[in-house]
Every structure is written in C-alpha cells, then in structure tokens.
Scaffold this motif. Structure first.
Motif, mmCIF file in Angstrom:
data_model
loop_
_atom_site.group_PDB
_atom_site.id
_atom_site.type_symbol
_atom_site.label_atom_id
_atom_site.label_comp_id
_atom_site.label_asym_id
_atom_site.label_seq_id
_atom_site.Cartn_x
_atom_site.Cartn_y
_atom_site.Cartn_z
ATOM 1 N N ILE A 55 0.916 -1.278 -0.023
ATOM 2 C CA ILE A 55 -0.026 -0.052 -0.002
ATOM 3 C C ILE A 55 0.960 1.437 -0.086
ATOM 4 O O ILE A 55 0.432 2.350 -0.062
ATOM 5 N N ARG A 56 2.121 1.238 -0.048
ATOM 6 C CA ARG A 56 3.049 2.245 -0.067
ATOM 7 C C ARG A 56 2.557 3.267 -1.295
ATOM 8 O O ARG A 56 2.597 4.529 -1.161
ATOM 9 N N PRO A 57 2.584 2.747 -2.458
ATOM 10 C CA PRO A 57 2.218 3.373 -3.659
ATOM 11 C C PRO A 57 0.957 4.314 -3.805
ATOM 12 O O PRO A 57 0.660 5.317 -4.045
ATOM 13 N N LEU A 58 -0.095 3.372 -2.837
ATOM 14 C CA LEU A 58 -1.393 3.949 -2.722
ATOM 15 C C LEU A 58 -1.220 5.108 -1.873
ATOM 16 O O LEU A 58 -1.948 6.044 -2.254
ATOM 17 N N ILE A 59 -0.489 5.094 -0.825
ATOM 18 C CA ILE A 59 -0.347 6.341 -0.084
ATOM 19 C C ILE A 59 0.326 7.602 -0.568
ATOM 20 O O ILE A 59 -0.174 8.602 -0.580
ATOM 21 N N ALA A 60 1.351 7.394 -1.587
ATOM 22 C CA ALA A 60 2.138 8.168 -2.208
ATOM 23 C C ALA A 60 1.048 8.903 -3.032
ATOM 24 O O ALA A 60 0.900 10.124 -3.203
ATOM 25 N N GLU A 61 0.375 8.014 -3.767
ATOM 26 C CA GLU A 61 -0.805 8.628 -4.868
ATOM 27 C C GLU A 61 -1.805 9.508 -4.019
ATOM 28 O O GLU A 61 -2.166 10.659 -4.526
ATOM 29 N N THR A 62 -2.276 9.123 -3.086
ATOM 30 C CA THR A 62 -3.423 9.617 -2.357
ATOM 31 C C THR A 62 -2.826 11.100 -1.943
ATOM 32 O O THR A 62 -3.791 12.094 -1.926
ATOM 33 N N ALA A 63 -1.672 11.240 -1.512
ATOM 34 C CA ALA A 63 -1.043 12.430 -1.273
ATOM 35 C C ALA A 63 -0.828 13.422 -2.484
ATOM 36 O O ALA A 63 -1.004 14.519 -2.332
ATOM 37 N N ALA A 64 -0.212 12.666 -3.468
ATOM 38 C CA ALA A 64 -0.172 13.367 -4.497
ATOM 39 C C ALA A 64 -1.153 14.102 -5.082
ATOM 40 O O ALA A 64 -1.230 15.288 -5.781
ATOM 41 N N LYS A 65 -2.344 13.375 -5.171
ATOM 42 C CA LYS A 65 -3.677 13.610 -5.637
ATOM 43 C C LYS A 65 -3.845 14.997 -5.252
ATOM 44 O O LYS A 65 -4.612 16.177 -6.187
ATOM 45 N N ILE A 66 -4.135 15.230 -3.810
ATOM 46 C CA ILE A 66 -4.358 16.465 -3.353
ATOM 47 C C ILE A 66 -3.733 17.617 -3.369
ATOM 48 O O ILE A 66 -3.980 18.385 -2.817
ATOM 49 N N GLN A 67 -2.403 17.454 -4.072
ATOM 50 C CA GLN A 67 -1.488 18.638 -4.354
ATOM 51 C C GLN A 67 -2.292 19.550 -5.268
ATOM 52 O O GLN A 67 -2.054 20.619 -5.126
ATOM 53 N N THR A 68 -3.175 19.017 -6.161
ATOM 54 C CA THR A 68 -3.527 19.911 -7.297
ATOM 55 C C THR A 68 -5.243 19.954 -7.015
ATOM 56 O O THR A 68 -5.818 20.925 -7.574
ATOM 57 N N ILE A 69 -5.782 18.868 -6.394
ATOM 58 C CA ILE A 69 -7.285 19.004 -6.324
ATOM 59 C C ILE A 69 -7.840 19.041 -4.867
ATOM 60 O O ILE A 69 -6.824 18.883 -4.053
ATOM 61 N N ASN A 70 -9.088 19.288 -4.745
ATOM 62 C CA ASN A 70 -9.585 19.600 -3.386
ATOM 63 C C ASN A 70 -9.868 17.999 -2.826
ATOM 64 O O ASN A 70 -10.371 17.306 -3.400
ATOM 65 N N PRO A 71 -9.567 17.863 -1.620
ATOM 66 C CA PRO A 71 -9.681 16.512 -1.128
ATOM 67 C C PRO A 71 -11.145 16.012 -1.153
ATOM 68 O O PRO A 71 -11.522 14.856 -1.114
ATOM 69 N N LEU A 72 -12.036 16.897 -1.133
ATOM 70 C CA LEU A 72 -13.476 16.578 -1.013
ATOM 71 C C LEU A 72 -13.860 15.934 -2.319
ATOM 72 O O LEU A 72 -14.620 14.887 -2.384
ATOM 73 N N GLU A 73 -13.158 16.394 -3.593
ATOM 74 C CA GLU A 73 -13.340 15.866 -4.852
ATOM 75 C C GLU A 73 -12.601 14.552 -4.976
ATOM 76 O O GLU A 73 -13.023 13.767 -5.939
ATOM 77 N N ALA A 74 -11.678 14.350 -4.345
ATOM 78 C CA ALA A 74 -10.454 13.195 -4.478
ATOM 79 C C ALA A 74 -11.008 12.063 -3.756
ATOM 80 O O ALA A 74 -10.603 11.057 -3.986
ATOM 81 N N GLN A 75 -12.226 12.278 -2.970
ATOM 82 C CA GLN A 75 -12.406 11.165 -2.022
ATOM 83 C C GLN A 75 -13.117 9.794 -2.898
ATOM 84 O O GLN A 75 -14.055 10.068 -3.918
ATOM 85 N N THR A 76 -12.640 8.564 -2.718
ATOM 86 C CA THR A 76 -12.796 7.416 -3.244
ATOM 87 C C THR A 76 -13.245 6.450 -2.222
ATOM 88 O O THR A 76 -13.102 6.680 -1.088
ATOM 89 N N GLY A 77 -13.850 5.339 -2.669
ATOM 90 C CA GLY A 77 -13.886 4.256 -1.671
ATOM 91 C C GLY A 77 -15.417 3.999 -1.250
ATOM 92 O O GLY A 77 -16.212 4.788 -1.835
ATOM 93 N N PRO A 78 -15.540 2.814 -0.760
ATOM 94 C CA PRO A 78 -17.053 2.318 -0.318
ATOM 95 C C PRO A 78 -17.820 3.315 0.430
ATOM 96 O O PRO A 78 -19.330 3.524 0.085
ATOM 97 N N ALA A 79 -17.477 4.189 1.573
ATOM 98 C CA ALA A 79 -18.364 4.932 2.229
ATOM 99 C C ALA A 79 -18.808 6.050 1.088
ATOM 100 O O ALA A 79 -20.230 6.476 1.324
ATOM 101 N N VAL A 80 -18.150 6.739 0.420
ATOM 102 C CA VAL A 80 -18.462 7.891 -0.405
ATOM 103 C C VAL A 80 -19.519 7.515 -1.508
ATOM 104 O O VAL A 80 -20.275 8.052 -1.990
#
Lengths: 256, 256
Positions: B193-218
């Motif tokens: 899961i290290r790449p996933l963590i890197a990508e999760t942080a990289a994503k919100i460098q340019t977009i809003n975390p509200l838009e970046a939300q993925t997963g079963p809960a959202v």
C-alpha cells in the motif's frame, strides 16, 4: 489477448488504456449506460454496447469492472462458458462469477483511480486469483505486463488488502477534508498544509509508520492535547476524531 | 543575525542548519541535556552549554525550540531584555515569553521533522507573530530567507493551523500504522500500500480532497462496508475507526 470490458468507470478506463498500451486488443466496451460505454469506446478506439446479447463471443478475456453490488447481476447475464471471466474488485469473492464461465478469476489493481488523473500502472500492485492453475498463470502473466508488483492472493487476503487500502487511502483523504474545513472556518488556506501531507506520505515510503509518528499524542503532551480539544470544543465531530486518534496513538506507542 | 538556539530536538536541528546555510551565525546551543547540546553544536560548528548563566548575551535572536511544556520555564530563566526571544511552537501563545524580553515573537515552521531525514525548508510554510511591528518585520524578513511561504498569523490562527496539521499529518500517519498492523496480521507486506499512500497525497496537491474522495463510504456501498466490518469483527479498535470514518464520509458527502 482479445478483451471485452464490462463497465466504463475509473478502473475500466485506466485498465483499458494500460491493456491497449501493452498491445492487447479491446474488442468492445459494454455498459448498462450506452453513453458511458460509447465515451470509453471512443477513447479506446473500439465499439460500444449496452445489450448483453450483443456482447461479442470473439474475445478471450471478459473483465467486469463495476461497483461491487453490480458484479453478480452482470456475471449471471454473461454467457462466456469457455472464455476467462474476471472481476477487479478487492472485496467481492471470485465465486460470484461461477455462472458466467468455468474459467474465472480476479484481477485487483490496488490504486485510487480518478478519470482525470493519469496513473502509471507499473507501480500499482495487482492481486491475482484464478479458479484453475491455467487461469491463474494467464492472469499472472497479464499482470506482469502491466505492473512490476503482481501477487497471488486468496479472497480473504485480498479483502484484507482492500480494507487496509481503505484505511490508509480513503480515510486519510477524509482527514485532509476535515483539516481543510477547519482551516477554511478560520480563514486559512488548505495550501498551508499541502506540503506537510506530501512529506507525511513521502516519509513512510522508506521508513515504518510506527517510527515516523510525530505530534502531541505520541509525546503524550497533555497540555497541547488539552489546548487542541479546547479549540475544537464546539465541533463535536472533530473532537470525536481527535480523541479517538489521540487515545489510539498513546496506546499503540506505549504498549510493550 | 547572531543566534542562540535553546533546544536540541528536530526543529532546532533543521532550523539551525537552515539559518546557517542562509548566512546567519549560530553562537551557541543550549539544552538541559549537555550531551544533546554538544551533539547539535558539533553539527553546527559552534559551542554548547546546559547552564542558563552561561548563555551568551552577544546574540540578537534567541530561539526556544523545545516541547510545549518546557517553553515557559526556559523563557522565565532567559534574561535577554533588549534582544529578540521567540519560540517555534504552533500551540503555545506568544505571551509565555514575556519574562524573557520586551521583544518577543513566534516563528512556527509547519512541517513534520525527523532528525534523520533532511528537509527542504523552502517549501515549508512559516507562521510568524511579533509583539511589535519591528519584531514582526524582522521575523518576516528572516522567514522569507528560508521559505517561500511566510504568513503573519495570530495565536488562535496558528493554533488552528497546528490542529489541522495534527489531523492531516499525525493522524493520517497513524492510519498507516493501523493499516500496516492489519496487513501484517494477514501475512501481507506494507509495501503493497505504499504506492497508494503516495498517490493519495499526490492527488490532493492539485485537487480538493472533497473531490478526491474515493472508496465504499463515499459511494455508500453498503454491501462492501458490511463485508469490511465483518472482516474486522474481532478487532474492536479498527472497527471503531472504520465506523466513525464511514459515517463521517457519508455525512460529509451527502449534506447539501
């Protein structure tokens, strides 16, 4: 391989692109929403359909990439007996595909996909399962063409991996959302903590998160914790998060 | 400027290095632990002391970088009336320095420091406060030599920023720890899961975390959520985290 994609969401999009780049042939995109099927088909330069009976039988591999709830209904309508039928879900068992074919498997790429952002498939771990050695080996070979980290995994391990990914990925993104709301409520910009978030993720690429832990909770700095809770006193939800994490960090770092 | 560092921890170490690199002179390192003072002094090629009376009066700036609990005691013992005395804490008010000098301020670099890992100060936001215009301007100028993001902030805003940093940084790192424990309990490697963590942080460098939300809960994907909770049924703590996050994500993304 000749491939049919069932589903037109983020995983289908990125997987379709990666397969095409690796030299595989996408024969068709199926989606219950014809417009979505057409949109993805256009990107992949192939045909689209929303009809089960129009699904071509000319492919060797049928990839179902839809929300977990929808997989079994599609599998039940897919009649591809001697072809390989797989899904890409972390949580769904392989057995939901049994009505679709005798050769079934799972091909789960562990990453957070969004349509807008391109991803480099090579670094994405892919978890593979097959109901026979033959299917498993085909999927392992396919995985190794796309990624440098392909692992065979049973359904319980894959589900565990998915839960771990939800915790580390989806949940941490929600923490970023909560932090942004707090900042904005005080006329502060989310940009202020973007570098911190990048550094937090960068740090654990090489060290263990247990060693990387910093902050008032791991220091058991009660004065600071108290001041933080005071600042959050009117925010019931954030206070709840703050307390749960603080207690868990203290327990985790003080148990023998 | 001629500087004395009080404290020998992560912040002192990185700040001392950055100041030296920018051409400032570190006259002395003070720590209540003489060995620690000596260790940092050696790195900065300067002298060390553990005695309050031995602190040189030849500096223009005295920087207290110690745990929040220890700041006021050090400030009370520091007699540098006409010099600038500052601390580097996000949560402590400026006023705890009042006994040390008439010219006081705060210089709070927002980052997660660990001694082992070098940091690039230029990207680190620095929050600055001074009790006079003159002090504030000196600190702003100093900050701008080290970082391209220096912001004036009052104590409440700074504390809010600190809480947001704890939530987004420290708490997400704890999620990584919990995810690692879960994986290890099922003979799976954290590397997955290290790449996933890197990508999760990289994503919100340019977009809003509200838009970046993925997963079963959202997606409000109840079937998957149920399966995940079933997998966690014997892990009371993780189940608690899973439920709190899932409810909060559902609420956040469904409110008008």
């Amino acid at each position: 391989m000749k491939v049919v994609l069932l589903g037109s969401g983020n995983v289908s999009t990125h997987l379709g692109n990666a397969l095409k780049t690796s030299g595989h042939e996408i024969l068709q995109v199926w989606s219950r929403n014809l417009n979505n099927a057409r949109e993805l088909a256009l990107k992949l330069n192939t045909t689209a359909t929303d009809s089960y009976t129009a699904i071509t039988s000319a492919a060797e591999l049928y990839i179902i990439s839809v929300s977990d709830d929808a997989i079994s209904a599609i599998a039940d309508n897919l009649q591809v007996k001697n072809k390989i039928a797989i899904h890409t879900s972390g949580t769904t068992g392989m057995e939901v595909l049994e009505k679709a074919s005798d050769r079934i498997g799972v091909f789960y790429p562990l990453q957070t996909f969004s349509k807008a952002k391109p991803v480099d498939f090579i670094t994405i771990p892919i978890s593979v399962e097959g109901n026979t050695e033959e299917v498993k080996n085909i999927l392992l070979k396919l995985g190794n063409q796309l990624s440098n980290k392909v692992i065979e995994m049973d359904s319980v391990q894959r589900r565990t991996l998915h839960v771990a990914a939800v915790i580390a990925g989806n949940f941490s993104n929600h923490l970023f959302t909560l932090a942004k709301q707090l900042l904005n409520n005080h006329q502060l910009d989310f940009d202020l903590i973007r570098p911190l978030i990048a550094e937090t993720a960068a740090k654990i690429q090489t060290i263990n998160p247990l060693e990387a832990q910093t902050g008032p909770a791991v220091r058991n700095d009660k004065k600071t914790i108290e001041k933080h809770l005071e600042l959050l006193q009117n925010d019931f939800k954030l206070k709840q998060f703050y307390q749960l994490f603080t207690e868990s960090i203290i327990t985790t770092h003080n148990s023998p």
